[in-house]
Design a protein around this motif. Structure first.
Motif, PDB file in Angstrom:
ATOM      1  N   LYS A 128      -4.934  -0.274  -3.193  1.00  0.00           N
ATOM      2  CA  LYS A 128      -4.777  -1.811  -3.309  1.00  0.00           C
ATOM      3  C   LYS A 128      -6.176  -2.082  -3.415  1.00  0.00           C
ATOM      4  N   GLU A 129      -7.313  -1.720  -2.654  1.00  0.00           N
ATOM      5  CA  GLU A 129      -8.526  -2.317  -2.726  1.00  0.00           C
ATOM      6  C   GLU A 129      -9.009  -1.877  -3.911  1.00  0.00           C
ATOM      7  N   GLU A 147       0.712  -0.989   0.054  1.00  0.00           N
ATOM      8  CA  GLU A 147      -0.116  -0.013   0.263  1.00  0.00           C
ATOM      9  C   GLU A 147       0.903   1.204   0.053  1.00  0.00           C
ATOM     10  N   ARG A 162     -10.410  -4.650  -6.873  1.00  0.00           N
ATOM     11  CA  ARG A 162     -11.921  -4.538  -7.489  1.00  0.00           C
ATOM     12  C   ARG A 162     -12.120  -4.811  -9.122  1.00  0.00           C
TER      13      ARG A 162
END
Ligand code: HEM
Length: 484
Positions: free
Chosen positions: A320-321, A118, A325
Motif C-alpha cells: 500500500k505504501e 493491505e 508513492r
C-alpha cells in the motif's frame, strides 16, 4: 411536468423554452445534449441554483461551492439519496425490496474492506497477474500488436479482480458468475429508467415482476453462492481462523443469523456490492486506458515511476505504501475522473421534505436536486485549462504544495485521488461519500501499473480518443474503442 416547471420557475431560473409544450421539447432535446445544455445554463445563471428538464423530469441543479456543500451535507431524511436511487432506477420493482431495505454492506465496506486493504493486496495482485494473460495475452501473438476491444476486456479483468476480494478465487473465475455480476448492473441501469420514464405508475409493479421472473438475478446469485456459504458455515463451526478473508465472510459475520433467510439476504448484498463496484471502476479504468493509448507520451512517465516503486517479478514489493508513492499514477487516475466521471449530473437527491438552501432558495418536497458535476469539474476558475487532460496536474499541485508548506501539510491531502471537495466530486461527498474509493484506487493503480510494466499501447487511429457515448445525463466510454 409543466405544473412542476411553473412552480419551480416561480422562484428559480430555468433553462430552455418556457411554453407548455416547448418545455417537453426541451426535455427531449436535453437527452442528447445534456452536458452542453447544463454548461450553458451555468453560464446564464451564475451563482444561482437553476432547474433543468430531462425526460419529463425537472431537476434543480447546484454548481456553486456553497450549494454543492449544502446538497451533500443535507440530512438523509430531508434530501434523500436512497429515495432518489429507488425512484430513478425503480429498484423495488425490478430487483425487489430487499435490495435497498438492507444496507449492511455499506458499514462492511467502510470498516472491514478498508481495514483489510493491505491484506487483500496479495490475492488482488494474484488475480490481476492471472487475468491479464487469460484475457489480453491470449489475443496477442508473440512480439506482435493485437487489436483489443478495451471496454469488454477490462470489464472482464475488473470483474475477476474485484470478485476475488468479494467471493474468492473459485467463483471470481466462473464465466457464469461474471456474466451475472456484470449483466446485473447493466440491466438495472438500462431497464430502471425505462420503467420510470416510459410507463405509468400503475403498470410499473407488473412490468417489474415480469422483468424479475425473466432475468432471475437474485435466484441465480443464490444458486452460485449457496455452496460457498454452506462451506463457510461448516468452517465457522470448526475453526474460525480458516475462514477466507473476503467480503462474503465479512457479510456473513454481519448478516441476519436465521440460516434459511441469510442466503437470500447475502445474495442480495453481493448483487448490491457488485452493482456499486463494477461499472464505476470499469468505466473509469477504460477512460484511463483511452487517455493513455491516445496520449502515449504518458506511458514512459508512468512506467518509470512504477518501475522505481514496484518490482514486476516480486509482488511483495507491491505494498500500500509503495503504491502510495506512485504520485504521477495517482494524478493520472484522478485527472481521468475529473474529466470522465459517471455523467453530467451526480449525487441526485429527492426532497422527502421541504429544504431551504442558506441563500433562501426553497426546495419543496418531491423535487429532485443534484450537482452539475461536469460543469464543476470543467470550471476554468477552479482548474487551469480545465477542458484539457493533464495527467500530471495533481502531481504538480502536490509538488508545489509540498515545496511551499512541507510534505505533511493539510493541503497536500486534497490532491490525492481519494480526496473530495466541492470542486472535486468524483466520489460524491457528505454522508454518502463513496466508501469503496480506497479499494477502487488501489485496484486501479495495480491494474495500471501492471499494464504499463508489461505492454505498449496505442489507439488504432494514432492519437484519437474514441468519443464518449452520452444518453441524457449519463456518459460511457466508447463501447467499441479498440487499442493495440
Ligand atoms: C472509480 C470507482 C468508483 C467511483 C467513481 C464511485 C463513485 C461513487 C459516488 C459518486 C458515490 C456517491 C453517490 C451519491 O452521493 O449519490 C458513491 C457511493 C458509493 N460507492 Fe462508490 N465509486 C467507485 C467505486 C466503488 C467501489 C469499488 C465500491 C465498493 C467496494 C463502492 C461502493 C459505494 C457505496 C456502497 C456507495 C454508497 C454509499 C452510501 O450510500 O453511503 N464504490 N460511489
Amino acid at each position: 411536468m409543466n405544473s412542476r416547471a411553473i412552480r419551480a420557475k416561480c422562484h428559480l431560473p430555468a433553462n430552455g423554452f418556457s411554453g407548455v409544450w416547448t418545455s417537453y421539447l426541451d426535455s427531449l432535446l436535453n437527452c442528447f445534449q445534456a452536458k452542453a445544455a447544463i454548461r450553458d445554463a451555468c453560464l446564464r445563471f451564475p451563482g444561482s441554483l437553476f432547474t433543468f428538464s430531462l425526460l419529463g423530469q425537472w431537476v434543480v441543479l447546484a454548481k456553486e461551492k456553497e450549494h454543492v456543500r449544502e446538497l451533500y451535507n443535507a440530512p438523509e431524511d430531508v434530501l434523500s439519496m436512497e429515495s432518489a436511487a429507488e425512484e430513478l432506477l425503480q429498484l423495488r420493482h425490478i430487483v425487489g425490496p430487499l435490495f435497498s431495505d438492507e444496507l449492511y454492506h455499506i458499514p462492511v465496506i467502510r470498516t472491514k474492506l478498508n481495514l483489510n486493504l493491505e491484506d487483500i493486496l496479495p490475492p488482488l495482485l494474484d488475480e490481476i497477474n492471472s487475468a491479464f494473460p487469460d484475457i489480453i495475452e491470449s489475443q496477442i501473438s508473440e512480439g506482435d500488436w493485437a487489436s483489443i476491444k478495451v471496454l469488454p476486456a477490462f470489464s472482464r479483468i475488473i470483474c475477476r479482480a474485484t470478485n476475488r476480494i468479494l467471493v474468492g478465487d473459485s467463483l471470481c473465475r466462473s464465466d457464469e458468475y461474471c456474466k451475472l455480476a456484470n449483466g446485473f448492473t447493466n440491466d438495472v441501469l438500462s431497464v430502471g429508467p425505462v420503467l420510470k420514464f416510459l410507463l405509468p405508475k400503475f403498470l410499473r409493479p407488473l412490468a417489474g415482476m415480469a422483468y424479475r421472473s425473466m432475468f432471475k438475478h437474485q435466484k441465480r446469485m443464490e444458486k452460485l453462492l449457496t455452496p460457498l456459504i454452506e462451506d463457510r458455515r461448516r468452517l465457522r463451526q470448526s475453526s474460525a481462523s480458516d475462514m477466507p478473508n473476503d467480503m462474503l465472510s465479512w457479510l456473513m459475520e454481519t448478516s441476519p443469523s436465521y440460516e434459511g433467510y441469510s442466503v437470500e439476504s447475502l445474495s442480495m448484498r453481493m448483487l448490491n456490492v457488485n452493482f456499486v463496484a463494477l461499472h464505476t471502476t470499469t468505466k473509469t479504468f477504460t477512460h484511463a486506458v483511452y487517455y493513455l493509448a491516445s496520449q502515449p507520451q504518458y506511458i514512459p512517465i508512468l512506467r518509470q515511476e512504477v518501475g522505481q516503486q514496484l518490482d514486476p517479478d516480486d509482488l511483495t514489493t507491491w505494498t500500500k505504501e509503495a503504491l502510495g508513492r506512485c504520485v504521477k499514477l495517482d494524478s493520472f487516475l484522478k485527472e481521468t475522473l475529473r474529466l470522465k466521471g459517471l455523467g453530467a449530473i451526480w449525487m441526485p437527491r429527492l426532497a422527502v421534505s421541504d429544504f431551504d438552501f442558506s441563500d433562501g432558495t426553497h426546495i419543496p418536497s418531491g423535487y429532485y436536486v443534484a450537482a452539475a458535476a461536469t460543469a464543476v469539474h470543467e470550471d476554468e476558475t477552479l482548474y487551469e485549462s480545465a477542458h484539457e487532460f493533464n495527467g500530471l496536474r495533481f502531481a504538480s499541485m502536490r509538488q508545489e504544495s509540498t515545496a511551499s508548506d512541507g510534505p505533511e501539510n493539510g493541503k497536500n491531502w486534497q490532491y490525492r485521488m481519494t480526496s473530495n471537495s466541492e470542486s472535486y466530486l468524483a466520489f460524491g461527498g457528505g454522508r454518502h461519500l463513496c466508501p469503496g474509493r480506497f479499494f477502487a484506487s488501489i485496484e486501479m493503480k495495480c491494474l495500471m501499473a501492471y499494464l504499463v510494466l508489461h505492454y505498449n499501447l496505442k489507439m488504432l487511429e494514432d492519437g484519437v480518443r474514441p468519443p464518449d457515448e452520452w444518453f441524457g445525463p449519463t456518459s460511457n466510454p466508447a463501447r467499441n474503442g479498440k487499442g493495440r
